[in-house]
Scaffold this active site. Sequence first.
Site, PDB file in Angstrom:
ATOM      1  N   GLU A 188      20.252  27.801  29.631  1.00 39.52           N
ATOM      2  CA  GLU A 188      20.737  29.087  29.119  1.00 39.52           C
ATOM      3  C   GLU A 188      19.646  29.750  28.277  1.00 39.52           C
ATOM      4  O   GLU A 188      18.754  29.080  27.755  1.00 39.52           O
ATOM      5  CB  GLU A 188      21.944  28.842  28.188  1.00 39.52           C
ATOM      6  N   LYS A 203      32.101  16.829  26.294  1.00 37.71           N
ATOM      7  CA  LYS A 203      32.556  16.067  27.465  1.00 37.71           C
ATOM      8  C   LYS A 203      32.878  14.621  27.072  1.00 37.71           C
ATOM      9  O   LYS A 203      33.856  14.040  27.552  1.00 37.71           O
ATOM     10  CB  LYS A 203      31.483  16.107  28.550  1.00 37.71           C
TER      11      LYS A 203
END
Length: 426
Positions: A188, A203
């Site tokens: 990103e 996660k």
Amino acid sequence: MKPLKIAMAGLGTVGGGVVKALANPELAERAGRELEIVAVSARDTRKARGFDTAAFKWISDAVALAKTDADVVVELIGGEDGVALSLAEAALASGKHVVTGNKALLAKHGARLAALAERNGVALKFEAAVAGGIPIVKALRESLVAYGVETVRGILNGTCNYILTQMEATGRSFAEVLAEAQKLGYAEADPELDIGGGDTAHKLVLLASLAFGTIPDQKNIAVEGIKAITTEDIRFAREFGFRIKLLGIARRTRDGIDQRVQPSMVRAGTPLADVDGVFNAVMANAGPAGRYFFEGRGAGEAPTTMSVVADLVDLTRGNFGPAFGRPAATLKPLSPADPGAAVSAYYLRFEVLDVPGVLAEIAGHLAEARVSIGSMVQRARSPGEPVSIVMITHETSQASVERALKAIATSDKVRARPCMIPMEAA
Ligand SMILES: NC(=O)c1ccc[n+]([C@@H]2O[C@H](COP(=O)([O-])OP(=O)(O)OC[C@H]3O[C@@H](n4cnc5c(N)ncnc54)[C@H](OP(=O)(O)O)[C@@H]3O)[C@@H](O)[C@H]2O)c1
């Protein structure tokens, strides 16, 4: 049979992929039921998206998708709060299933949303939230249940794994490889969530919750990203027969659950070490049933779409249970293990001035903290420049190594902060 009516919130990389995939007639054959999109929402109604956007009923306020006649709302907007949270709450409260890929949302609000889903007799499904196309949520929730799971370890962020793989393959620095990854779209524009380890942490807490029946807990987790890893560390790792991977690790110990995200030395030639580039992998240890290893693409349109569609096909059959594999009311607060008590061998790298006595000083502090050295390499650069000393310790506690490094860092002969990377069992 009536179609499963779907409302799509977010039509970006994943949402767009799901819309396109749902046009495949084989899915309805497999499900025995049509999967029909009844409404969509995204910010820009005019954006080209690779499918006929005019074919759908648009709703400008995504939260209002909860008021449509959809059976399921697919939330692919993102963000831990805001619209995603309001929509998930409104949809579940009004008796609609929710399918999402939003790990940030679930890491923060997962237990509460799971309880809300149960109270309303609907599903909260999130296969796409962890490791893209790898069916690890289903595996932990439904398959590896007979004996429970003792340890889950994973390479859960493709951006970090790509950067580390490229640093090793090309010898280029972290900054150079990151810039290239941004150009190629693998990182990103603001890469902090990835390279700082936060995305892996989101996660991991979901995997820990599925494995151990705990409320997803983002507070009791030590998170270290890959920013401090140098090409020198990667070269030394290779010399010692290891590769450096950013691992998310959740372990059940006698004292509680140990959750951590950290760069780790993994022995070359073992399954986790061999995971390259943007791939993800998860290793789960299911006690007497042994170890299970899952590998695949961890992000991107097709893998993530596959997981969302798998959740939707489950819903066409009414196949759902509690979000985290056990009733939400039974999820327990995580009882954290003391991170300092974790035991492993360590890779230590010191940058020191090339002066007499420096090695003795380092060795003295290590001995004082009862850290013993298994092997050592000393590498000079050019005269007058700092020297790298690398040591591999025998197994010891994290607290002991930290105590020694704190003392060593005060030495006027030691340049920069010493580097400390645990050696992970294969
Ligand atoms: N990309 C992956 O590989 C991947 C993998 C696993 C999980 N996920 C998760 O999946 C989710 C979506 O990711 P993505 O990569 O598809 O994101 P994305 O490409 O940025 O798409 C986000 C979508 O949400 C829409 N949106 C943003 N704000 C909105 C609002 N207030 N109301 C309605 N729509 C809004 C955007 O509209 P516009 O298109 O009009 O801007 C866009 O269509 C995230 O939770 C992400 O963590 C992604």
